[in-house]
Scaffold this motif. Structure first.
Motif, PDB file in Angstrom:
ATOM      1  N   ASP A  63       0.871  -1.277   0.194  1.00 47.96           N
ATOM      2  CA  ASP A  63       0.081  -0.091  -0.153  1.00 47.96           C
ATOM      3  C   ASP A  63       0.839   1.331   0.158  1.00 47.96           C
ATOM      4  OD1 ASP A  63       1.079  -0.267   2.617  1.00 47.96           O
ATOM      5  OD2 ASP A  63      -0.961  -0.487   3.597  1.00 47.96           O
ATOM      6  N   SER A  64       2.093   0.934  -0.274  1.00 51.40           N
ATOM      7  CA  SER A  64       3.071   2.274  -0.449  1.00 51.40           C
ATOM      8  C   SER A  64       3.290   2.524  -1.757  1.00 51.40           C
ATOM      9  CB  SER A  64       4.388   2.060   0.377  1.00 51.40           C
ATOM     10  OG  SER A  64       4.181   2.169   1.706  1.00 51.40           O
ATOM     11  N   LEU A  65       2.723   1.610  -2.684  1.00 50.79           N
ATOM     12  CA  LEU A  65       3.226   1.557  -4.226  1.00 50.79           C
ATOM     13  C   LEU A  65       2.340   2.275  -5.105  1.00 50.79           C
ATOM     14  CD1 LEU A  65       4.748  -2.295  -4.544  1.00 50.79           C
ATOM     15  CD2 LEU A  65       5.819  -0.109  -3.731  1.00 50.79           C
ATOM     16  N   VAL A  66       3.109   2.974  -5.853  1.00 52.28           N
ATOM     17  CA  VAL A  66       2.220   3.523  -7.191  1.00 52.28           C
ATOM     18  C   VAL A  66       2.659   2.870  -8.395  1.00 52.28           C
ATOM     19  CG1 VAL A  66       1.382   5.244  -8.482  1.00 52.28           C
ATOM     20  CG2 VAL A  66       1.523   5.456  -6.164  1.00 52.28           C
ATOM     21  N   PHE A  67       2.152   2.194  -9.375  1.00 51.05           N
ATOM     22  CA  PHE A  67       2.639   1.442 -10.430  1.00 51.05           C
ATOM     23  C   PHE A  67       2.218   1.990 -11.670  1.00 51.05           C
ATOM     24  CE2 PHE A  67       1.870  -2.084 -13.332  1.00 51.05           C
ATOM     25  CZ  PHE A  67       3.448  -2.256 -13.723  1.00 51.05           C
ATOM     26  N   VAL A  68       3.179   2.695 -12.370  1.00 51.48           N
ATOM     27  CA  VAL A  68       2.920   3.182 -13.891  1.00 51.48           C
ATOM     28  C   VAL A  68       3.392   2.293 -14.650  1.00 51.48           C
ATOM     29  CG1 VAL A  68       3.777   5.186 -14.972  1.00 51.48           C
ATOM     30  CG2 VAL A  68       3.204   5.619 -12.631  1.00 51.48           C
ATOM     31  N   ASP A  69       2.467   1.974 -15.719  1.00 53.48           N
ATOM     32  CA  ASP A  69       2.526   1.244 -16.973  1.00 53.48           C
ATOM     33  C   ASP A  69       1.978   1.641 -17.964  1.00 53.48           C
ATOM     34  OD1 ASP A  69       2.777  -0.842 -18.800  1.00 53.48           O
ATOM     35  OD2 ASP A  69       3.363  -2.319 -17.054  1.00 53.48           O
ATOM     36  N   ASP A  70       2.394   1.697 -19.110  1.00 54.55           N
ATOM     37  CA  ASP A  70       1.462   2.201 -20.378  1.00 54.55           C
ATOM     38  C   ASP A  70       0.758   0.985 -20.721  1.00 54.55           C
ATOM     39  OD1 ASP A  70       4.070   0.871 -21.128  1.00 54.55           O
ATOM     40  OD2 ASP A  70       2.880   0.830 -23.256  1.00 54.55           O
ATOM     41  N   ASN A  71       0.717   0.121 -20.483  1.00 54.19           N
ATOM     42  CA  ASN A  71      -0.086  -1.060 -21.092  1.00 54.19           C
ATOM     43  C   ASN A  71      -1.281  -1.445 -20.215  1.00 54.19           C
ATOM     44  OD1 ASN A  71      -1.015  -3.552 -21.576  1.00 54.19           O
ATOM     45  ND2 ASN A  71       0.981  -4.364 -22.216  1.00 54.19           N
ATOM     46  N   PRO A  72      -2.446  -1.416 -20.840  1.00 54.13           N
ATOM     47  CA  PRO A  72      -3.760  -1.309 -20.141  1.00 54.13           C
ATOM     48  C   PRO A  72      -3.942  -2.813 -19.653  1.00 54.13           C
ATOM     49  CG  PRO A  72      -4.225  -0.764 -22.442  1.00 54.13           C
ATOM     50  CD  PRO A  72      -2.510  -0.639 -22.238  1.00 54.13           C
ATOM     51  N   ALA A  73      -3.436  -3.763 -20.308  1.00 55.94           N
ATOM     52  CA  ALA A  73      -3.445  -5.098 -19.698  1.00 55.94           C
ATOM     53  C   ALA A  73      -2.783  -5.334 -18.527  1.00 55.94           C
ATOM     54  CB  ALA A  73      -2.893  -6.180 -20.689  1.00 55.94           C
ATOM     55  N   GLU A  74      -1.354  -4.826 -18.389  1.00 54.51           N
ATOM     56  CA  GLU A  74      -0.610  -5.052 -17.316  1.00 54.51           C
ATOM     57  C   GLU A  74      -1.255  -4.327 -15.981  1.00 54.51           C
ATOM     58  OE1 GLU A  74       1.669  -7.041 -17.007  1.00 54.51           O
ATOM     59  OE2 GLU A  74       2.756  -6.989 -18.977  1.00 54.51           O
ATOM     60  N   ARG A  75      -1.810  -3.088 -16.263  1.00 57.12           N
ATOM     61  CA  ARG A  75      -2.542  -2.380 -15.411  1.00 57.12           C
ATOM     62  C   ARG A  75      -3.807  -3.036 -14.836  1.00 57.12           C
ATOM     63  NH1 ARG A  75      -1.894   2.646 -18.862  1.00 57.12           N
ATOM     64  NH2 ARG A  75      -4.303   2.509 -19.381  1.00 57.12           N
ATOM     65  N   ASP A  76      -4.402  -3.683 -15.546  1.00 55.47           N
ATOM     66  CA  ASP A  76      -5.741  -4.275 -15.351  1.00 55.47           C
ATOM     67  C   ASP A  76      -5.279  -5.557 -14.041  1.00 55.47           C
ATOM     68  OD1 ASP A  76      -8.562  -4.671 -15.570  1.00 55.47           O
ATOM     69  OD2 ASP A  76      -7.928  -6.641 -16.599  1.00 55.47           O
ATOM     70  N   ILE A  77      -4.246  -6.464 -14.746  1.00 52.06           N
ATOM     71  CA  ILE A  77      -4.037  -7.523 -13.869  1.00 52.06           C
ATOM     72  C   ILE A  77      -3.572  -6.950 -12.536  1.00 52.06           C
ATOM     73  CG2 ILE A  77      -1.673  -7.842 -14.794  1.00 52.06           C
ATOM     74  CD1 ILE A  77      -1.973 -10.883 -14.131  1.00 52.06           C
ATOM     75  N   VAL A  78      -2.561  -5.876 -12.423  1.00 53.47           N
ATOM     76  CA  VAL A  78      -2.224  -5.637 -11.242  1.00 53.47           C
ATOM     77  C   VAL A  78      -3.402  -4.926 -10.212  1.00 53.47           C
ATOM     78  CG1 VAL A  78      -0.536  -3.766  -9.812  1.00 53.47           C
ATOM     79  CG2 VAL A  78       0.249  -5.112 -11.936  1.00 53.47           C
ATOM     80  N   ARG A  79      -4.274  -4.332 -10.905  1.00 55.57           N
ATOM     81  CA  ARG A  79      -5.344  -3.975 -10.035  1.00 55.57           C
ATOM     82  C   ARG A  79      -6.113  -5.126  -9.569  1.00 55.57           C
ATOM     83  NH1 ARG A  79      -6.808  -0.123 -14.642  1.00 55.57           N
ATOM     84  NH2 ARG A  79      -5.605   1.727 -14.168  1.00 55.57           N
ATOM     85  N   VAL A 105      -0.446 -14.738 -37.245  1.00 54.57           N
ATOM     86  CA  VAL A 105      -1.272 -14.914 -35.981  1.00 54.57           C
ATOM     87  C   VAL A 105      -1.906 -13.371 -35.644  1.00 54.57           C
ATOM     88  CG1 VAL A 105      -1.555 -15.762 -33.792  1.00 54.57           C
ATOM     89  CG2 VAL A 105      -0.342 -16.949 -35.632  1.00 54.57           C
ATOM     90  N   ARG A 106      -3.052 -13.448 -35.222  1.00 54.73           N
ATOM     91  CA  ARG A 106      -3.496 -12.030 -34.561  1.00 54.73           C
ATOM     92  C   ARG A 106      -4.209 -12.367 -33.131  1.00 54.73           C
ATOM     93  NH1 ARG A 106      -4.677  -7.894 -38.258  1.00 54.73           N
ATOM     94  NH2 ARG A 106      -4.133  -8.346 -40.228  1.00 54.73           N
ATOM     95  N   LEU A 107      -4.349 -11.285 -32.409  1.00 56.06           N
ATOM     96  CA  LEU A 107      -4.857 -11.581 -31.145  1.00 56.06           C
ATOM     97  C   LEU A 107      -5.791 -10.733 -30.579  1.00 56.06           C
ATOM     98  CD1 LEU A 107      -4.704 -13.664 -28.522  1.00 56.06           C
ATOM     99  CD2 LEU A 107      -3.183 -11.922 -27.752  1.00 56.06           C
ATOM    100  N   ARG A 108      -6.937 -10.557 -30.382  1.00 49.61           N
ATOM    101  CA  ARG A 108      -7.668  -9.586 -29.788  1.00 49.61           C
ATOM    102  C   ARG A 108      -8.173  -9.946 -28.179  1.00 49.61           C
ATOM    103  NH1 ARG A 108     -10.985 -11.628 -33.932  1.00 49.61           N
ATOM    104  NH2 ARG A 108     -12.594 -12.362 -32.612  1.00 49.61           N
ATOM    105  N   ASP A 109      -8.052  -9.215 -27.505  1.00 51.93           N
ATOM    106  CA  ASP A 109      -8.563  -9.223 -26.195  1.00 51.93           C
ATOM    107  C   ASP A 109      -9.518  -8.363 -25.611  1.00 51.93           C
ATOM    108  OD1 ASP A 109      -7.283  -6.890 -25.324  1.00 51.93           O
ATOM    109  OD2 ASP A 109      -5.468  -8.071 -25.257  1.00 51.93           O
ATOM    110  N   LYS A 110      -9.947  -8.180 -24.473  1.00 50.79           N
ATOM    111  CA  LYS A 110     -11.120  -7.395 -23.956  1.00 50.79           C
ATOM    112  C   LYS A 110     -10.827  -5.718 -24.097  1.00 50.79           C
ATOM    113  CE  LYS A 110     -10.567  -7.116 -19.027  1.00 50.79           C
ATOM    114  NZ  LYS A 110     -10.996  -7.173 -17.799  1.00 50.79           N
ATOM    115  N   PHE A 111      -9.482  -5.652 -24.410  1.00 49.99           N
ATOM    116  CA  PHE A 111      -9.001  -4.150 -24.286  1.00 49.99           C
ATOM    117  C   PHE A 111      -8.868  -3.724 -25.914  1.00 49.99           C
ATOM    118  CE2 PHE A 111      -6.916  -5.545 -20.506  1.00 49.99           C
ATOM    119  CZ  PHE A 111      -7.660  -4.600 -19.627  1.00 49.99           C
ATOM    120  N   GLY A 112      -8.997  -4.643 -26.871  1.00 53.03           N
ATOM    121  CA  GLY A 112      -9.015  -4.202 -28.444  1.00 53.03           C
ATOM    122  C   GLY A 112      -8.044  -5.135 -29.012  1.00 53.03           C
TER     123      GLY A 112
END
Lengths: 81, 641
Positions: free
Chosen positions: B384-400, B520-527
């Motif tokens: 609870d002392s950390l702030v995590f900054v990442d441009d990738n929405p998928a990584e942000r989602d998993i950490v949350r 090979v293409r990949l779609r996910d819930k973020f696009g």
């Protein structure tokens, strides 16, 4: 949106504001009829309605905004005007 | 700018609040509501959250049981010269998200002097720990004639501030409370235009002078500020502070629709006073600290520094981060990269952040949630002392999802806006700044090296399922040619053989009916992630006639750790079996950059095979019997038209 449609759209806002799913709005509903409709809730209702319908009430219009029918009438007029 | 724009958007916050309210265990319910308070919310949803949370907090406080719910109790008295009741839910909710159980006492409207200077039994019974003086510009105006002389204005301002200091003193003396003074937002329109500040008694000039004097006095007296004037000048409140309609209607200085922002800004100060501010900024690397992917583009290929707009923007972000470090924020790195590759980036001539500025540096291919746990352990601070900054929405989602204790700002799309986003989110609000703070991040850097590491598996499976991934594998045709060729020639890390081919060569192979050239293409819930992987397989004289040689297999690092390889193998196996092949042969050809795939074929269930004649001397070969059961699972829906 006509008055009746606005009234229907206002209902969830009221239910949410007063946390009471039993609220059924009619044109005659006033602050007397709803538990918790005090001056603080009144301002919040106005701001919530402004957000919901994308309208802005004039200060002068707030003077006589006391029953739900009047509310709906005014919003409907703004949306169609 | 939308208020609370750094908070993520919940798919259906109203419904989630409703569900959380069904929870009968109060501590669990509050915990769920505290997490939901971390999503973007308007005043209606904020009030809905507070309806349950407020009651539960009051119960906990009454039973003196905040600790059991992991909350710190804090009693806040608000003494104001305008209406504040509509702001209280937002304050409690924002406090709850910061693990504060805030109880509020509001003194009678306009009676702030009496509450401090005279016996006030209610205040005394409440025993405030924080006293907020929420004053406004219309309260007790100086009433100076417009033509007043400079000295008269200065004297009147000093009198006003002297009165405030008496109030501050009384709050400390009577209640032993920490004082928070709100600065004055100008409410009246200027009368002189640009000439305003040149007239000492003009309304704007007076307010500005008052605020300056208030800030100076606060500095001397150890009083904290809620610098609403400064926030308003930045434009974050738009017309939400000092909306004349709301003022005339209900004497509200802050409009109800901006209550969530106001509540958050006051809760930050309260949390800082309670020692609950964030301490550490954890940074992703690729496309967060520089533009591009260091593993693929190389040190010379990334965007950083003067010369390009995005290079300038990433540099500006690094400058901001450096300033945060200088004020005592600990820096850490959490990146999916090879350690050596990530390290090399810090040799870039325009890299402003130095390796020694980073107290904990974690670069590997494990999931980020585990790595954030590791960073917290290395630094000996809480998650609870950390702030995590990442441009990738998928990584942000998993950490949350995995670590709700970690703050993860919803970064704006444009790196130019990163500093403003971090600043607006206010994670690092403080109540002091000393020379010790300035030295802090370095001391953490040396401590961290001694700490043992820890690996804990996060619920990766749940995350991957939730991503809703669909993979489409197609034979390469004219439409896929340019991107396929680009990927073949650009990918360095996830690339088994690192062979480069021209567009014409790829086209020729794609037209060969005995070869298998897959895009090979990949779609996910973020696009849509687009075309992210390529497999080139073909018969070859050096292997057995019934064996299909995988000439190239490569993948973009953007989709690492999602088991895309398993799904791709499934496609290759199906197509090869259909074409009558009995086995696949894979080659791993080591380079300076592709060590992450050294065990790629082993992980997929291939077995070692002797090297065919004429093969590269350091290559390792693998064989997969097409009748074999697949090794490993994945959660990707496969479309194989």
């Amino acid at each position: 949106m006509n008055e009746q449609e606005v009234l229907s759209a206002l209902e969830p806002i009221f239910r949410d504001m007063f946390d009471d799913d039993g609220i059924d709005l009619t044109a005659d509903t006033t602050a007397e009829d709803i538990d918790g409709w005090d001056s603080l809730a009144h301002v919040s209702l106005i701001v919530a309605a402004e957000q919901r319908f994308g309208v802005k009430f004039l200060t002068a219009e707030l003077d006589s905004l006391h029953d739900v029918g009047h509310f709906a009438q005014l919003i409907s007029k703004k949306l169609n005007g | 700018m939308e208020q609370l724009f750094w908070l993520p958007i919940h798919a259906d916050l109203g419904k989630a609040i409703g569900e959380a309210r069904q929870e009968t265990d109060p501590a669990k319910c509050l915990n769920a509501l505290a997490n939901l308070a971390g999503y973007r919310r308007d005043f209606t949803l904020t009030n809905r959250l507070d309806r349950t949370a407020g009651k539960l907090i009051a119960d906990l406080v009454a039973k003196d049981a905040c600790k059991t719910a992991g909350l710190t109790p804090l009693r806040v008295a608000i003494l104001s010269s305008h209406t504040v009741d509509h702001l209280l839910p937002a304050l409690r909710v924002a406090g709850l998200h910061r693990r504060l159980a805030i109880s509020v006492h509001v003194a009678s409207y306009g009676m702030y002097r009496q509450a401090l200077l005279m016996e006030d039994p209610e205040m005394a019974a409440f025993a405030p720990q924080l006293v907020v003086l929420a004053l406004d510009a219309r309260d007790a105006p100086l009433q100076l004639p417009l033509e007043s002389a400079e000295e008269d204005v200065a004297a009147a301002v000093q009198d006003k501030v002297a009165e405030l200091r008496k109030l501050w003193f009384a709050a400390k003396k009577r209640y032993a409370a920490q004082v928070v003074q709100q600065t004055l937002v100008p409410l009246d329109s200027p009368v002189f235009g640009s000439f305003e500040a040149l007239v000492p008694a003009a309304p704007y000039a007076v307010i500005e002078r008052l605020n300056t004097a208030i800030r100076e006095a606060a500095r001397q007296d150890g009083v904290l500020l809620l610098d609403l004037a400064w926030q308003a000048a930045q434009g974050c409140y738009g017309k939400g502070v000092g909306d004349p309609v709301r003022w005339h209607q209900a004497k509200q200085l802050v409009s109800p629709h901006l209550a969530p922002l106001y509540g958050d800004q006051l809760a930050r100060v309260a949390a800082a006073a309670a020692g609950l501010s964030r301490k550490c900024l954890v940074l992703d690397l690729d496309n967060t600290l520089w533009g591009g992917v260091i593993g693929d583009d190389g040190v010379e290929g990334i965007y950083l520094g003067p010369g390009t707009p995005s290079g300038e923007a990433f540099l500006a972000f690094q400058q901001y981060v450096t300033l945060l470090a200088k004020r005592g924020i600990i820096l850490a790195v959490c990146s999916k990269n090879d350690m050596a590759v990530a390290d090399a980036a810090f040799k870039h001539p325009d890299m402003l952040l130095k390796r020694a500025d980073i107290a904990a540096f974690v670069a590997n291919w494990e999931d980020k949630a585990s790595n954030l746990r590791r960073i917290a352990l290395m630094l000996d601070i809480g998650l609870d002392s950390l702030v995590f900054v990442d441009d990738n929405p998928a990584e942000r989602d998993i950490v949350r999802r995995e670590l709700p204790e970690v703050e993860v700002p919803e970064l704006p799309e444009d790196v130019s806006d990163y500093p403003a986003c971090l600043a607006a989110a206010g994670y690092f609000e403080t109540i002091s700044f000393t020379s010790d703070d300035a030295a802090r991040s370095r001391s953490y850097a040396s401590n961290a090296e001694r700490k043992a590491s820890l690996s804990q598996t996060a619920d990766i499976e749940g995350y991957l399922r939730g991503l809703d991934m669909t993979l489409t594998a197609t034979l390469v045709g004219p439409a896929e040619l340019p991107r396929t060729t680009q990927l073949i020639n650009k990918t360095n890390q996830f690339n088994l053989t690192t062979k480069r081919y021209s567009e014409a060569e790829v086209a020729r192979l794609a037209e060969d009916p005995s070869a298998l050239v897959l895009a090979v293409r990949l779609r996910d819930k973020f696009g849509d992630n687009g075309l992210i992987s390529v497999v080139l397989a073909r018969p070859d004289a050096s292997v057995e006639p019934d064996e299909l040689l995988i000439d190239s297999w490569l993948m973009s690092c953007r989709v690492l750790g999602r088991q895309v390889e398993q799904a791709v193998l499934e496609v290759v196996v199906a197509r090869a079996a259909e074409a009558g092949w009995s086995a696949l042969v894979g080659e791993y050809r080591p380079t300076a950059r592709n060590s992450m795939v050294a065990e790629h074929y082993a992980r997929l269930g291939f077995v070692n095979r002797s090297a065919p004649k004429g093969a590269e001397s350091n290559s390792v070969f693998w064989r997969y019997n097409l009748g074999a059961a697949p090794n490993g699972t994945h959660f990707i829906k496969v479309e194989n038209p």
